[in-house]
Design an enzyme around this catalytic site. Sequence first.
Site, PDB file in Angstrom:
ATOM      1  N   ARG A  42      -5.498   9.186   4.274  1.00 52.87           N
ATOM      2  CA  ARG A  42      -4.683  10.369   3.947  1.00 52.87           C
ATOM      3  C   ARG A  42      -5.599  11.469   3.423  1.00 52.87           C
ATOM      4  NH1 ARG A  42      -2.398  12.399  -0.598  1.00 52.87           N
ATOM      5  NH2 ARG A  42      -0.443  13.562  -0.326  1.00 52.87           N
TER       6      ARG A  42
ATOM      7  N   LYS B  55     -10.481  13.504  -4.694  1.00 57.48           N
ATOM      8  CA  LYS B  55     -10.024  12.984  -5.983  1.00 57.48           C
ATOM      9  C   LYS B  55     -11.144  12.934  -7.008  1.00 57.48           C
ATOM     10  CE  LYS B  55      -5.716  10.855  -4.743  1.00 57.48           C
ATOM     11  NZ  LYS B  55      -4.889   9.615  -4.696  1.00 57.48           N
TER      12      LYS B  55
HETATM   13  C1  LIG Z   1       0.988  11.850  -2.715  1.00 57.46           C
HETATM   14  N1  LIG Z   1      -0.258  11.103  -2.909  1.00 57.46           N
HETATM   15  C2  LIG Z   1      -1.320  11.485  -3.660  1.00 57.46           C
HETATM   16  N2  LIG Z   1      -2.290  10.543  -3.617  1.00 57.46           N
HETATM   17  C3  LIG Z   1      -1.833   9.539  -2.805  1.00 57.46           C
HETATM   18  C4  LIG Z   1      -2.362   8.310  -2.379  1.00 57.46           C
HETATM   19  O1  LIG Z   1      -3.581   7.886  -2.755  1.00 57.46           O
HETATM   20  N3  LIG Z   1      -1.609   7.528  -1.568  1.00 57.46           N
HETATM   21  C5  LIG Z   1      -0.381   7.929  -1.167  1.00 57.46           C
HETATM   22  N4  LIG Z   1       0.329   7.083  -0.340  1.00 57.46           N
HETATM   23  N5  LIG Z   1       0.186   9.103  -1.534  1.00 57.46           N
HETATM   24  C6  LIG Z   1      -0.538   9.891  -2.351  1.00 57.46           C
END
Ligand SMILES: Cn1cnc2c(O)nc(N)nc21
Length: 280
Positions: free
Chosen positions: A255, A222
């Site tokens: 994630r 990010k």
């Molecule tokens: C789809 N998506 C993109 N960034 C995300 C994040 O930080 N958390 C979650 N749950 N989904 C995300």
Amino acid sequence: IQHSEPDRNLPWPQDRTVVMGILNVTPDSFHDGGRYERIKDAVARAEAMIDAGADVIDVGGESTRPGADPVEIEEELDRVVPVVEELADLEVPISVDTRRPEVARAVIDAGADVLNDVEGLQDPEMRRVAAETGVPVVLMHSIEAPVDPENEIHYDDVVEETIRELGDRLLAAEKAGVDREQVIIDPGIGFGKTAREGFELLDRLAEFEALGCPLLFGHSHKSMFGLTGEQAGAAPNSTIAATAIAARNGADIIRVHDVAENVAAVNVADAAADPEGFEP
Ligand SMILES: Cn1cnc2c(O)nc(N)nc21
């Protein structure tokens, strides 16, 4: 920081940090091939992430990047349902990143195990789907998703305010019949938050324990890592370093795009948290 008490019926281990592999099924995430090629390719990538240690796969058919174009429901269904049907047979649970109740219902029927709602169940219909199906749902904090880059959102204390707003969303969900036990909370890194606010959230993740839910942290590649010499979409090293810190600060689920590298980072954090008890 230990993980949230292992007493929830979530479809992944609860005694260590869980790694969620990102599977984008948007056209720009494939080299141009036919529909069938795309589905085959998506399944192959999911299997590779599972082999690399992913505990859950998150399938998304609509980019939530700042300023991304919304996708028609029919198009989103056409992208994700066939992939979920194929992945449902694999041995790890499948999460689907969608803001739409119609898509949520369809993918649960197709075998999806978890809903990942970047709009934090703001849509009453999404609350109804979560309440009726009882599936685990990721409740992510975002003022809006995708965020309009022109919309200047200002926080006095991003951690306090994010926790408070997530608490409000949790209450609204419970009022709609969603069981708190099925909710995973998420600070929504980058959704209307600056790079420095991203690092503030990373540093003070433990404060989210106040909400009593497992916490998902989604920082992979990010724009916050512009601060650490990398850039959005190409920040592998900062991502891995932040994964270790997030896991050590109490994140229960991470994630990520690059599974093997981030599995190593969570293992380092988990081993440091419990040197005697850690099992590879
Ligand atoms: C789809 N998506 C993109 N960034 C995300 C994040 O930080 N958390 C979650 N749950 N989904 C995300």
